[in-house]
Scaffold this motif. Sequence first.
Motif, PDB file in Angstrom:
ATOM      1  N   ARG A 192      66.009   7.489  10.432  1.00 40.61           N
ATOM      2  CA  ARG A 192      65.510   6.125  10.251  1.00 40.61           C
ATOM      3  C   ARG A 192      64.604   5.767  11.426  1.00 40.61           C
ATOM      4  NH1 ARG A 192      69.232   0.638   9.753  1.00 40.61           N
ATOM      5  NH2 ARG A 192      67.514  -0.867   9.518  1.00 40.61           N
ATOM      6  N   ILE A 193      63.365   5.459  11.143  1.00 40.52           N
ATOM      7  CA  ILE A 193      62.390   5.115  12.170  1.00 40.52           C
ATOM      8  C   ILE A 193      61.727   3.811  11.751  1.00 40.52           C
ATOM      9  CG2 ILE A 193      60.329   5.860  13.430  1.00 40.52           C
ATOM     10  CD1 ILE A 193      61.090   8.751  12.592  1.00 40.52           C
ATOM     11  N   GLU A 194      61.907   2.782  12.556  1.00 41.49           N
ATOM     12  CA  GLU A 194      61.493   1.440  12.139  1.00 41.49           C
ATOM     13  C   GLU A 194      60.848   0.683  13.297  1.00 41.49           C
ATOM     14  OE1 GLU A 194      63.819  -2.632  10.721  1.00 41.49           O
ATOM     15  OE2 GLU A 194      64.769  -0.672  10.447  1.00 41.49           O
ATOM     16  N   ARG A 195      59.718   0.051  13.030  1.00 42.61           N
ATOM     17  CA  ARG A 195      59.108  -0.820  14.028  1.00 42.61           C
ATOM     18  C   ARG A 195      59.899  -2.130  14.105  1.00 42.61           C
ATOM     19  NH1 ARG A 195      54.043   0.208  16.077  1.00 42.61           N
ATOM     20  NH2 ARG A 195      52.851   1.907  15.128  1.00 42.61           N
ATOM     21  N   VAL A 196      60.099  -2.611  15.333  1.00 40.28           N
ATOM     22  CA  VAL A 196      60.839  -3.859  15.518  1.00 40.28           C
ATOM     23  C   VAL A 196      60.141  -4.676  16.614  1.00 40.28           C
ATOM     24  CG1 VAL A 196      63.092  -2.978  14.786  1.00 40.28           C
ATOM     25  CG2 VAL A 196      62.378  -2.714  17.166  1.00 40.28           C
ATOM     26  N   GLU A 202      56.216  -5.168  20.825  1.00 40.87           N
ATOM     27  CA  GLU A 202      56.417  -4.160  19.789  1.00 40.87           C
ATOM     28  C   GLU A 202      57.424  -3.129  20.283  1.00 40.87           C
ATOM     29  OE1 GLU A 202      52.876  -2.281  18.446  1.00 40.87           O
ATOM     30  OE2 GLU A 202      52.124  -4.062  17.429  1.00 40.87           O
ATOM     31  N   LEU A 204      60.471   0.145  18.877  1.00 43.35           N
ATOM     32  CA  LEU A 204      60.788   1.184  17.906  1.00 43.35           C
ATOM     33  C   LEU A 204      62.296   1.381  17.866  1.00 43.35           C
ATOM     34  CD1 LEU A 204      59.303   3.229  16.059  1.00 43.35           C
ATOM     35  CD2 LEU A 204      59.496   4.880  17.929  1.00 43.35           C
ATOM     36  N   TYR A 205      62.828   1.422  16.638  1.00 46.24           N
ATOM     37  CA  TYR A 205      64.253   1.672  16.447  1.00 46.24           C
ATOM     38  C   TYR A 205      64.407   2.996  15.708  1.00 46.24           C
ATOM     39  CZ  TYR A 205      68.921   1.299  14.335  1.00 46.24           C
ATOM     40  OH  TYR A 205      70.199   1.540  13.924  1.00 46.24           O
ATOM     41  N   LEU A 206      65.269   3.876  16.236  1.00 48.20           N
ATOM     42  CA  LEU A 206      65.520   5.169  15.610  1.00 48.20           C
ATOM     43  C   LEU A 206      67.023   5.357  15.450  1.00 48.20           C
ATOM     44  CD1 LEU A 206      63.229   5.712  18.148  1.00 48.20           C
ATOM     45  CD2 LEU A 206      62.901   7.733  16.721  1.00 48.20           C
ATOM     46  N   SER A 207      67.414   5.940  14.323  1.00 46.39           N
ATOM     47  CA  SER A 207      68.833   6.167  14.088  1.00 46.39           C
ATOM     48  C   SER A 207      69.034   7.331  13.127  1.00 46.39           C
ATOM     49  CB  SER A 207      69.491   4.910  13.505  1.00 46.39           C
ATOM     50  OG  SER A 207      70.851   5.156  13.179  1.00 46.39           O
ATOM     51  N   ASN A 212      71.817   5.925  18.116  1.00 44.31           N
ATOM     52  CA  ASN A 212      70.830   4.886  17.866  1.00 44.31           C
ATOM     53  C   ASN A 212      70.009   4.638  19.128  1.00 44.31           C
ATOM     54  OD1 ASN A 212      71.957   3.768  15.109  1.00 44.31           O
ATOM     55  ND2 ASN A 212      73.709   4.016  16.474  1.00 44.31           N
ATOM     56  N   LYS A 238      71.597  -1.935  14.728  1.00 39.83           N
ATOM     57  CA  LYS A 238      70.308  -2.375  15.270  1.00 39.83           C
ATOM     58  C   LYS A 238      70.431  -3.780  15.868  1.00 39.83           C
ATOM     59  CE  LYS A 238      67.109  -3.808  12.463  1.00 39.83           C
ATOM     60  NZ  LYS A 238      66.030  -3.871  11.440  1.00 39.83           N
TER      61      LYS A 238
END
Length: 251
Positions: A192-196, A202, A204-207, A212, A238
């Motif tokens: 899971r790679i998501e901009r936050v 800006e 980046l969240y990775l899980s 995490n 997150k």
Amino acid sequence: MRNRDELIRSILDKAAAIEPPPELKGKVMQLVLRGGSGNPVSAIRVDSWDESDPMDRILQQLKPGMGIAVYIAGTADRTVSQQTCYKPVEWTGSLNGLLEAAAPYDPRLPAGAELIRASVMYGFDNLTNDEIAEMIERSEHTGQRVVVRDLVPNDRLVGAQLDYTYGGTSFEYHILTTTKSRIHVPDIQSHRIERVAVNGQEGLYLSDGYQNQMIWVEEDSASGYPLQYEIRARQAEKKWLLAIAGLCTIR
């Protein structure tokens, strides 16, 4: 020294027979993070190891505390890539002493969290123009497609890893003065790679469902240079990571 020489020889032996790499076929995600001004402040590459890529084969053999320069003949721009694997070294002084050593930076720290242990990372000297030219010349004269050279470690502080606990949950808090990162994941398609948005920046969240990470970059108020922050925690949502990031303030 003998062990390092043997490792360099092993790197060269494994890389020498590799053909030029094909396209990575969707295994790479390039992300640029921008600061509050809208200017780019960080470049992050998320990828999976590609066994056909000579650079990946080399990087997989890097050990903590190693820095190497790599030249691979046949690239259009004839550049030498400097790759480092920082090794956390225990910091035996106080947190205030660490902050003093970090000058001119004044990093944010998570208020209310309990510090368990602190480690620091030291950098490497960049190659000189003459050393870069020497690597390229060696490749051209010997026909050696891959040339590897050790980088010289120095005593310049480039980052810290602070181990904390908050509300019974442990987490790692990383601070780096380098804002160009490469993150390897086993399978980029299932990660899971998501901009936050983190503290108005800006991020980046990775899980992978277990480990995490939350990454963001902010301009340091004291030095004016960007600092990269990262929170790592196991089995933490997150929302929890964002809450910890929200606690990070300048002392």
